[in-house]
Design a protein around this motif. Structure first.
Motif: not given
Length: 443
Positions: A160-174
């Protein structure tokens, strides 16, 4: 075409059905020649594939179920690792993903390059309808890459063209650090995870989530956001301008439905790729998409190569909220009200745990959290009041006994079901990154 992503979204629905009818014959021929599973089924059903030449004729074809898929994958080999259900050679596969396995043994779905590109097209329609734009920074909060809402969604958002940040799967803090450090506009994750973060993130942040830069919350992985109380709760807690729901399934296309800015039901977005039917889950008869109608969604992919399906019963029971919309999209709009595999039976009447939760969320003094408590995992039938764990709002000044009485009365009035409400602490109802359980076994 207004603000729709693709012009096909605004074409008359009757025209879409004619298009699907034109595509159906070619897909049936593909199944008859390339799918060992369906060649066997056509013989078993005593159906000549050439006779399935219209959407009306399609209604006479038996359903395919999740159990059929599982059975296919119990007998595999190196040539067909996905079983007889696999209709393209393994060397033509471009991606393999799996179901979450929350309702049984996981099943695998294959995609060729052509399949994957068609998925991306539909996913982009859905994400755009849900309010995501190419200029957005999307914090991608799902960590399970192999499930339908994992890698396929990530790729669709990227396309779609978004800046996608793969932030899942780690800690909630991260995850929270990524939102803050990168000034995220959108948080995409499951509905359960959104609610989990609402309740647990402030302790880590040292401030409420409404101070985060996010303005859009997109949730999937189970019904919830359509509940007005849950939507309002999320919007207020995060100070979000957009709180919308999306839905799909890996067996067919990972996302097929999404809410527009009316936020009163999810539009269908599989035009030209998947034909959708609505059936009575008990009789199997097709029912029209008309406002107020309820039924189970059934899908027939029209151009699927790797693991095609014919009249696949999704298990998703929905209510049609409209067939016209000010946004200009012409497809039916629905809200998911439950799954057939979650359905309970009270004195011969069907009732969904999500429906119980939605009703008690309207009770003054209760939070929009509830779980059915069963003595064993196989308990489905109830003659006695259904045990329901509810959460009293700690800020309420109402008497708990009165709150409980109101919950009993409201559920009885709206659903014709009796419940046995059991007040519990919010911590006892576990919210997770993927899906929250609406039915739990008694401790």
């Amino acid at each position: 075409m207004g603000d729709a992503y693709a012009s096909i979204e605004t074409r008359p629905w009757t025209e879409i059905k004619r298009l699907h009818e034109d595509l159906l014959a070619e897909q049936i021929e593909y199944l008859a020649t390339e799918s060992g599973f369906y060649r066997d089924r056509f013989n078993e059903w005593e159906i000549d594939p050439a006779d399935i030449d219209s959407l009306e004729a399609l209604r006479d074809v038996p359903f395919t179920t999740k159990d059929d898929e599982r059975a296919c994958q119990e007998d595999t080999d190196a040539e067909r690792p996905l079983g007889d259900h696999q209709a393209a050679p393994t060397e033509a596969l471009n991606r393999t993903i799996s179901s979450s396995g929350t309702t049984g043994k996981p099943t695998y779905f294959g995609l060729t390059d052509a399949d994957r590109r068609k998925w991306n097209e539909v996913l982009q329609r859905c994400f755009y309808t849900a309010g995501i734009r190419p200029e957005d920074t999307v914090i991608f909060g799902v960590g399970q890459t192999m499930v339908p809402g994992g890698t396929p969604y990530f790729e669709g958002l990227t396309e779609l063209g978004c800046n996608v940040v793969p932030a899942g799967g780690g800690t909630t803090d991260r995850l929270l650090s990524a939102i803050t450090d990168l000034s995220g506009d959108v948080l995409f994750t499951t509905t359960s995870h959104l609610r989990y973060l609402s309740e647990n993130a402030p302790e880590l942040l040292g401030h409420d989530v409404d101070e985060l830069p996010l303005t859009k919350l997109i949730g999937g992985g189970g019904p919830g956001i359509a509940n007005p109380e849950i939507r309002r709760e999320l919007a207020e807690e995060w100070n979000a301008t957009t709180v919308r729901e999306i839905m799909g399934l890996g067996d067919v296309i990972a996302c097929l439905w999404a809410e527009c800015d009316q936020e009163d039901g999810m539009h269908y977005h599989g035009q030209g790729h998947v034909h959708v039917e609505l059936i009575d889950p008990e009789t199997g008869k097709v029912t029209p998409f008309e406002e107020g109608t309820e039924g189970e969604l059934v899908y027939t992919p029209l151009q699927r190569e790797a693991t095609p399906l014919l009249r696949f019963r999704s298990g998703d029971v929905v209510r049609v909220t409209g067939t016209e919309c000010p946004c200009g999209r012409t497809s039916p709009k629905i809200q998911c009200i439950g799954r057939t595999d979650d359905m309970l039976i009270y004195k011969g009447m069907n009732v969904f745990p999500s429906a119980l939760r939605d009703v008690v969320s309207d009770v003054d003094g209760l939070l929009p959290h509830a779980q059915v408590v069963v003595p064993d995992a196989d308990k489905v039938h109830f003659e006695e009041p259904i045990p329901l764990r509810v959460v009293v709002d700690p800020d309420s000044n109402r008497d708990t006994d009165k709150i409980v009485d109101d919950a009993i009365s409201m559920v009885r009035s709206r659903l014709k079901v009796r419940i046995d409400p059991r007040p519990a602490d919010l911590e006892s109802i576990e919210l997770s990154e993927y899906k929250a359980d609406l039915v739990v076994k008694d401790d």
